[in-house]
Enzyme design. Structure first.
Site, PDB file in Angstrom:
ATOM      1  N   THR A  19     -59.386  13.573  25.658  1.00 44.99           N
ATOM      2  CA  THR A  19     -58.902  12.831  26.678  1.00 44.99           C
ATOM      3  C   THR A  19     -59.477  12.484  28.021  1.00 44.99           C
ATOM      4  OG1 THR A  19     -56.871  13.265  28.371  1.00 44.99           O
ATOM      5  CG2 THR A  19     -57.817  15.119  27.556  1.00 44.99           C
ATOM      6  N   GLU A  56     -58.697  13.065  30.855  1.00 47.15           N
ATOM      7  CA  GLU A  56     -58.538  13.977  31.845  1.00 47.15           C
ATOM      8  C   GLU A  56     -59.774  14.982  31.694  1.00 47.15           C
ATOM      9  OE1 GLU A  56     -56.221  14.667  34.064  1.00 47.15           O
ATOM     10  OE2 GLU A  56     -55.269  13.049  33.874  1.00 47.15           O
ATOM     11  N   TYR A 115     -54.801  21.540  31.290  1.00 49.89           N
ATOM     12  CA  TYR A 115     -54.719  20.679  30.092  1.00 49.89           C
ATOM     13  C   TYR A 115     -56.212  20.055  30.032  1.00 49.89           C
ATOM     14  CZ  TYR A 115     -54.042  16.445  27.546  1.00 49.89           C
ATOM     15  OH  TYR A 115     -54.096  15.315  26.650  1.00 49.89           O
ATOM     16  N   LYS A 168     -58.701  20.935  26.851  1.00 49.87           N
ATOM     17  CA  LYS A 168     -59.144  19.639  25.937  1.00 49.87           C
ATOM     18  C   LYS A 168     -60.536  19.513  25.958  1.00 49.87           C
ATOM     19  CE  LYS A 168     -55.752  17.278  24.203  1.00 49.87           C
ATOM     20  NZ  LYS A 168     -55.666  16.983  22.637  1.00 49.87           N
TER      21      LYS A 168
END
Length: 332
Positions: free
Chosen positions: A125, A127, A148, A152
């Site tokens: 991701t 992010e 998160y 990831k």
């Protein structure tokens, strides 16, 4: 017939990927979590397809993953399952880590232990870039700003590690924000388009949001799942950014969505700090040059077009619900 195993098949990306693979003649196996109520609305239309098979299991249960890999013997594995809401990851950091980080390790280890010659896709991701200024490409430094993003990032690097340590065909798709009418209702784009539809139909009059200045690179999910598939068809494994390369603020997405319904967003949007993150990611804008040059993938839908697609779909969906309720009231 190729066999594919998809974790997260009931989610936005999983449902579009299942459609794509079935259209290409795959036998598709999907991982679903056991629950007291079914949450399979995104794949209901696929249930009659004899090449779709669903299996109970969980990324937090390594035994179930080992058993499923052994039984299915997939040619391709797509790990899309995750606790994927950034705000929720601050409230449930341990669960997010167990599912998103260690869950990937469990799945990779199940594949390695099986000895199968299969190809693995990890859903990374944007992010992971977090506070790193855009544009962000495959070699940009990571700086996650949420549990998160950190979970990831572990998944991303453990995928690279298994590729290098065990010679697995393992790739990471670093996907920037990609949305659709199947996006979860708690995500900001879907929250906006549902709000627009509700206001247009007279159900509500206001929409409450958080940070309007955050910049994101929003694309259309069906295009992005094709990029996932392309990564696993290439001769050599690698990591790829998928993005439009265009930054759009939440405010601009909001303005486009309301304008498509003939509304002025400023008349209806209210702000509330409770919807803001403890640590904000200011700007994510991807550079998908490698994906374009190596696997021939390129995004074609921009944020404005995406907003229009989602508003139209939510107007249609809510419109049907309103009509159904009217019909129920008329029944004596």
């Amino acid at each position: 017939m190729k066999r594919a195993f998809i974790t997260g098949i009931t989610g936005q990306d999983g449902s579009y990927l299942a459609e794509l693979l079935l259209s290409k003649g795959y036998q598709v196996h999907g991982l679903v979590r056991r629950a007291s109520t079914l949450n399979r609305s995104r794949i209901d239309h696929l249930h009659q397809n004899p090449d779709l098979h669903l299996h109970y299991g969980d990324l937090t249960d390594g035994v179930s993953l080992v058993n499923l890999i052994h039984a299915i013997e997939p040619h391709e594995v797509y790990n899309l399952g995750a606790q994927s809401h950034v705000k929720v990851s601050f409230e449930m950091p341990e669960y997010t880590a167990s599912t998103d980080a260690v869950g990937t390790l469990r799945l990779l280890e199940a594949i390695r232990a099986s000895g199968l010659d299969c190809r693995f896709y990890q859903a990374s991701t944007s992010e992971m870039f977090g506070a790193t200024p855009p544009p962000q490409a495959e070699d940009t430094a990571f700086y996650p700003r949420s549990p998160y993003g950190a979970a990831k990032l572990y998944s991303h690097w453990v995928t690279v590690n298994y590729r290098e340590a065990y010679d697995l065909f393992a790739v990471s798709g670093i996907l920037f924000n990609h949305e659709s009418p199947r996006r979860g209702e708690s995500f900001v784009t879907r929250k906006i388009t549902l709000g627009v539809a509700s206001i247009k139909l007279g159900i509500t009059d206001t929409l409450t949001l958080g940070n309007l200045d955050a910049v994101r690179d929003w694309g259309y999910a069906p295009e992005y799942v094709e990029g996932m598939w392309r990564m696993l068809q290439h001769d050599e494994p690698g990591d790829y950014v998928l993005a439009t390369g265009i930054g759009t603020t939440v405010r601009e997405f909001c303005e486009a969505a309301f304008a498509h319904a003939g509304l002025d967003w400023q008349d209806h949007v209210r702000l509330d700090a409770k919807y803001e993150r403890p640590t904000e990611v200011d700007a994510l804008i991807g550079d998908a040059t490698k994906a374009r040059e190596v696997i021939g993938w390129e995004a074609t839908t921009d944020a404005k077009g995406l907003a229009q697609i989602m508003v139209d779909a939510d107007l249609e969906q809510l419109g049907r619900l309103v009509e159904n309720k009217r019909g129920e009231r008329q029944i004596p």
